[in-house]
Motif scaffolding. Structure first.
Motif, mmCIF file in Angstrom:
data_model
loop_
_atom_site.group_PDB
_atom_site.id
_atom_site.type_symbol
_atom_site.label_atom_id
_atom_site.label_comp_id
_atom_site.label_asym_id
_atom_site.label_seq_id
_atom_site.Cartn_x
_atom_site.Cartn_y
_atom_site.Cartn_z
ATOM 1 N N MET A 51 0.829 -1.202 0.000
ATOM 2 C CA MET A 51 0.000 0.000 0.000
ATOM 3 C C MET A 51 0.870 1.260 0.000
ATOM 4 O O MET A 51 1.889 1.321 0.669
ATOM 5 N N HIS A 52 0.405 2.263 -0.755
ATOM 6 C CA HIS A 52 1.094 3.554 -0.804
ATOM 7 C C HIS A 52 0.254 4.642 -0.151
ATOM 8 O O HIS A 52 -0.958 4.682 -0.283
ATOM 9 N N ASP A 53 0.939 5.554 0.521
ATOM 10 C CA ASP A 53 0.406 6.845 0.964
ATOM 11 C C ASP A 53 0.584 7.832 -0.185
ATOM 12 O O ASP A 53 1.640 7.849 -0.832
ATOM 13 N N TYR A 54 -0.418 8.707 -0.413
ATOM 14 C CA TYR A 54 -0.295 9.732 -1.449
ATOM 15 C C TYR A 54 -0.583 11.108 -0.873
ATOM 16 O O TYR A 54 -1.510 11.265 -0.062
ATOM 17 N N VAL A 55 0.171 12.092 -1.310
ATOM 18 C CA VAL A 55 -0.176 13.495 -1.080
ATOM 19 C C VAL A 55 0.018 14.235 -2.404
ATOM 20 O O VAL A 55 0.738 13.776 -3.295
ATOM 21 N N GLY A 56 -0.637 15.378 -2.504
ATOM 22 C CA GLY A 56 -0.569 16.121 -3.751
ATOM 23 C C GLY A 56 -1.712 15.738 -4.664
ATOM 24 O O GLY A 56 -2.891 15.859 -4.303
ATOM 25 N N ASN A 57 -1.395 15.252 -5.839
ATOM 26 C CA ASN A 57 -2.394 14.953 -6.863
ATOM 27 C C ASN A 57 -3.451 13.970 -6.367
ATOM 28 O O ASN A 57 -3.125 12.923 -5.804
ATOM 29 N N LEU A 58 -4.724 14.303 -6.601
ATOM 30 C CA LEU A 58 -5.834 13.507 -6.069
ATOM 31 C C LEU A 58 -6.237 12.336 -6.947
ATOM 32 O O LEU A 58 -7.037 11.502 -6.526
ATOM 33 N N LYS A 59 -5.701 12.244 -8.147
ATOM 34 C CA LYS A 59 -6.147 11.218 -9.091
ATOM 35 C C LYS A 59 -5.090 10.146 -9.352
ATOM 36 O O LYS A 59 -5.245 9.337 -10.259
ATOM 37 N N THR A 60 -4.050 10.112 -8.551
ATOM 38 C CA THR A 60 -2.969 9.180 -8.835
ATOM 39 C C THR A 60 -3.359 7.740 -8.544
ATOM 40 O O THR A 60 -3.674 7.383 -7.409
ATOM 41 N N ASP A 61 -3.358 6.936 -9.580
ATOM 42 C CA ASP A 61 -3.460 5.481 -9.468
ATOM 43 C C ASP A 61 -2.800 4.892 -10.700
ATOM 44 O O ASP A 61 -2.182 5.623 -11.492
ATOM 45 N N ALA A 62 -2.900 3.595 -10.879
ATOM 46 C CA ALA A 62 -2.188 2.942 -11.969
ATOM 47 C C ALA A 62 -2.613 3.433 -13.344
ATOM 48 O O ALA A 62 -1.840 3.345 -14.308
ATOM 49 N N PHE A 63 -3.837 3.938 -13.452
ATOM 50 C CA PHE A 63 -4.391 4.265 -14.761
ATOM 51 C C PHE A 63 -4.399 5.759 -15.061
ATOM 52 O O PHE A 63 -5.000 6.200 -16.046
ATOM 53 N N GLU B 156 -2.745 16.168 -14.918
ATOM 54 C CA GLU B 156 -2.696 17.610 -15.130
ATOM 55 C C GLU B 156 -4.029 18.290 -14.838
ATOM 56 O O GLU B 156 -4.065 19.460 -14.456
ATOM 57 N N SER B 157 -5.135 17.558 -14.958
ATOM 58 C CA SER B 157 -6.458 18.151 -14.741
ATOM 59 C C SER B 157 -7.025 17.855 -13.359
ATOM 60 O O SER B 157 -8.118 18.318 -13.017
ATOM 61 N N ALA B 158 -6.290 17.104 -12.549
ATOM 62 C CA ALA B 158 -6.797 16.680 -11.244
ATOM 63 C C ALA B 158 -6.686 17.792 -10.207
ATOM 64 O O ALA B 158 -5.965 18.777 -10.381
ATOM 65 N N GLY B 159 -7.392 17.607 -9.097
ATOM 66 C CA GLY B 159 -7.229 18.476 -7.946
ATOM 67 C C GLY B 159 -5.985 18.093 -7.171
ATOM 68 O O GLY B 159 -5.285 17.127 -7.502
ATOM 69 N N THR B 160 -5.697 18.839 -6.119
ATOM 70 C CA THR B 160 -4.483 18.597 -5.344
ATOM 71 C C THR B 160 -4.708 18.945 -3.883
ATOM 72 O O THR B 160 -5.560 19.773 -3.558
ATOM 73 N N THR B 161 -3.930 18.314 -3.017
ATOM 74 C CA THR B 161 -3.957 18.660 -1.599
ATOM 75 C C THR B 161 -2.938 19.742 -1.272
ATOM 76 O O THR B 161 -2.869 20.202 -0.131
ATOM 77 N N CYS B 162 -2.148 20.170 -2.249
ATOM 78 C CA CYS B 162 -1.110 21.175 -2.012
ATOM 79 C C CYS B 162 -1.718 22.572 -2.002
ATOM 80 O O CYS B 162 -2.501 22.927 -2.893
ATOM 81 N N THR B 163 -1.340 23.363 -1.035
ATOM 82 C CA THR B 163 -1.945 24.693 -0.868
ATOM 83 C C THR B 163 -1.514 25.680 -1.939
ATOM 84 O O THR B 163 -2.173 26.695 -2.145
ATOM 85 N N ASN B 164 -0.413 25.409 -2.639
ATOM 86 C CA ASN B 164 0.052 26.324 -3.681
ATOM 87 C C ASN B 164 -0.447 25.931 -5.076
ATOM 88 O O ASN B 164 0.011 26.485 -6.077
ATOM 89 N N GLY B 165 -1.363 24.953 -5.135
ATOM 90 C CA GLY B 165 -1.904 24.531 -6.417
ATOM 91 C C GLY B 165 -1.050 23.534 -7.169
ATOM 92 O O GLY B 165 -1.404 23.126 -8.287
ATOM 93 N N ASP B 166 0.061 23.095 -6.588
ATOM 94 C CA ASP B 166 0.948 22.124 -7.235
ATOM 95 C C ASP B 166 0.220 20.779 -7.387
ATOM 96 O O ASP B 166 -0.241 20.191 -6.410
ATOM 97 N N ARG B 167 0.123 20.285 -8.619
ATOM 98 C CA ARG B 167 -0.550 19.015 -8.887
ATOM 99 C C ARG B 167 0.420 17.826 -8.928
ATOM 100 O O ARG B 167 0.042 16.737 -9.333
ATOM 101 N N SER B 168 1.630 18.039 -8.510
ATOM 102 C CA SER B 168 2.598 16.937 -8.492
ATOM 103 C C SER B 168 2.112 15.828 -7.573
ATOM 104 O O SER B 168 1.347 16.070 -6.629
ATOM 105 N N THR B 169 2.578 14.624 -7.841
ATOM 106 C CA THR B 169 2.195 13.493 -6.996
ATOM 107 C C THR B 169 3.412 12.972 -6.237
ATOM 108 O O THR B 169 4.500 12.829 -6.795
#
Length: 478
Positions: free
Chosen positions: A246-258, A265-278
């Motif tokens: 199992m992985h923990d994720y922060v940042g990009n909200l849509k990260t999975d295998a697919f 690039e179009s996903a939301g993010t948990t980063c307060t500066n708008g960074d969509r990196s995963t």
């Protein structure tokens, strides 16, 4: 457990496939079938039943890592090759489960005929399919068949512990089942060390006049939204349960295998500066018998990853400069893996786990979990590669397009300095706690050396420019 669709990709011109040499261990596979020999090659015929049982404690399956051996694969062949590599991970996991299920009664004949021979046969067929997929767009690679054979590796700390605990009675291979019937496969007591007994060992290169002293930070939370999965979109895109942990994720909200680049690039993010990196890493668990949501699922309890998933006390994501030069912008969708999820069986060439305790971070551990005193938290730190080849956002083995800087901080010829990502994660545990472990592939036995971090850059061009300007000007931003 593995499988799932792999999305088609556009054709690219042919490229050459290089199969990197693999140095065999003392345990070898001979001829068409595997010959069982452990890495320490003990003579079972001369041992008592108790000694034999102790020797089998902590046994695991060790195979050449095909993924890291393929340094170049034609772009068009990569989806199919990635799918086949994911199947090989499942084959090893299944073989390990057969070994574990047999326990202390797994004699050499069983290991050879029921574990190693079938696994070698499966791997040989998979390697042939990999070569065929590559041959469709390039020259057929040679030497892949040499990577088929596997051996059994012994965790010496487990064997020593079993022998010491019960020198005259049979010991079961591996650890005892955890609460709820879940199988717990490590770590061992010897995998922990008191951080106060570790000598300071951190050395940082001196920042020179032309260096870049700044730091750019992103605040992306502590995975409060419980974004978990056992996928790995970098190593096994399009494959469910590609990580077997199992992985923990922060940042990009849509990260999975697919998740394609467009999805990220179009996903939301948990980063307060708008960074969509995963950003993602294996979860840390408290092995307290808790039946987590994944207790009966692939990647979780069915593969030996048991106990309560711990939420970090803090997560710090920072990008730092280079001691001898300015940094350049990272390309969008740059993928970097630091550390090696299979370092227990692969060896430590790519290992980059860093364990410590707050208040003691000038003492870093690579292959041990820290025992932290009262008032001190466990710290995991992933310091990423900071040199880029200037061309590629990824590579076939996900490593050769980036590199670590030299001892003085400079990059090798042809590589450029980029902002160096540091993921620092802390956890509050009981003083001197030994009942925690990082999730791992089943056969990696939850060893601390297998810890690793992953990153995909999905910063906007504007944000990346801000980060680079901040770092090169010597400021602290974010």
């Amino acid at each position: 457990m593995r499988g799932g669709p792999v999305k088609s990709r556009k054709r690219h011109k042919r490229s050459r496939v290089i199969v990197m040499s693999v140095v065999g261990a003392t345990a070898l596979a001979v001829g068409g079938g595997a010959l069982l020999m452990t890495d320490n090659n003990a003579s079972a015929a001369k041992e008592t039943p108790a000694q034999q049982a102790a020797a089998r404690a902590g046994m695991t399956v060790k195979c050449p890592d095909v993924a890291t051996s393929l340094s170049s694969v034609p772009q068009q062949a990569r989806p199919a090759v990635n799918d086949e590599l994911a199947k090989m991970d499942s084959q090893v996991a299944d073989a390990y489960q057969r070994l574990m299920a047999q326990g202390a009664t797994a004699d050499q004949e069983f290991v050879r005929t029921r574990v190693l021979d079938p696994l070698t046969s499966e791997r040989r067929q998979t390697l042939d399919r990999i070569a065929t997929e590559i041959e469709k767009v390039s020259a057929r690679p040679s030497g892949l068949d040499s990577l088929a054979s596997c051996t059994v590796k012994q965790d010496e700390t487990a064997a020593a512990g079993a022998q010491a605990a019960a020198p005259d009675t049979p010991a079961a291979a591996g650890a005892a089942p955890a609460a709820g019937g879940q199988q717990q496969t490590g770590p061992q007591r010897a995998d922990f060390v008191d951080i106060r007994k570790v000598k300071p060992n951190v050395k940082n290169p001196r920042v020179q006049a032309k260096g870049s002293k700044g730091t750019f930070s992103s605040r992306c939370g502590r995975n409060e939204n419980k974004h978990f999965n056992s996928d790995n979109v970098i190593v096994a895109p399009g494959v469910s349960n590609g990580a077997h942990h199992m992985h923990d994720y922060v940042g990009n909200l849509k990260t999975d295998a697919f998740a394609s680049n467009q999805v990220l690039e179009s996903a939301g993010t948990t980063c307060t500066n708008g960074d969509r990196s995963t950003h993602y890493w294996p979860v840390l668990r408290l092995q307290d018998g808790t039946k987590e949501f994944d207790a009966g699922a692939p990647g979780g309890g069915t593969e030996g990853n048991v106990g309560r998933i711990l939420r970090p006390t803090s997560v710090q994501l920072s990008f730092k400069g280079n001691p001898v030069s300015k940094v350049v912008e990272m390309p969008k969708f740059l993928r970097i893996i630091t550390g090696d999820a299979k370092a227990f069986t692969n060896g430590t060439a790519n290992a980059n786990a860093s364990w410590s305790c707050t208040g003691f971070e000038n003492r870093q551990l690579k292959d041990k979990y820290p025992l932290c005193p009262k008032g001190s938290n466990v710290v995991r730190t992933f310091t990423f590669q900071s040199c880029w080849d200037g061309k590629n956002a990824d590579s076939a083995n996900h490593r050769t397009h980036v590199a670590f800087a030299r001892a003085d901080g400079s990059c090798q010829q042809g590589f450029k300095a980029i902002p160096q990502l540091v993921q620092r994660i802390t956890y509050k545990l009981a003083p001197n706690a030994r009942n925690f472990a990082v999730d791992s592939f089943p056969e990696q036995l939850h060893k601390p050396v297998t810890d690793h971090g992953d990153f995909i850059n999905v910063m906007s061009s504007k944000l990346m420019k801000q980060a680079v300007t901040c770092i090169n000007s010597g400021r602290k931003c974010g």
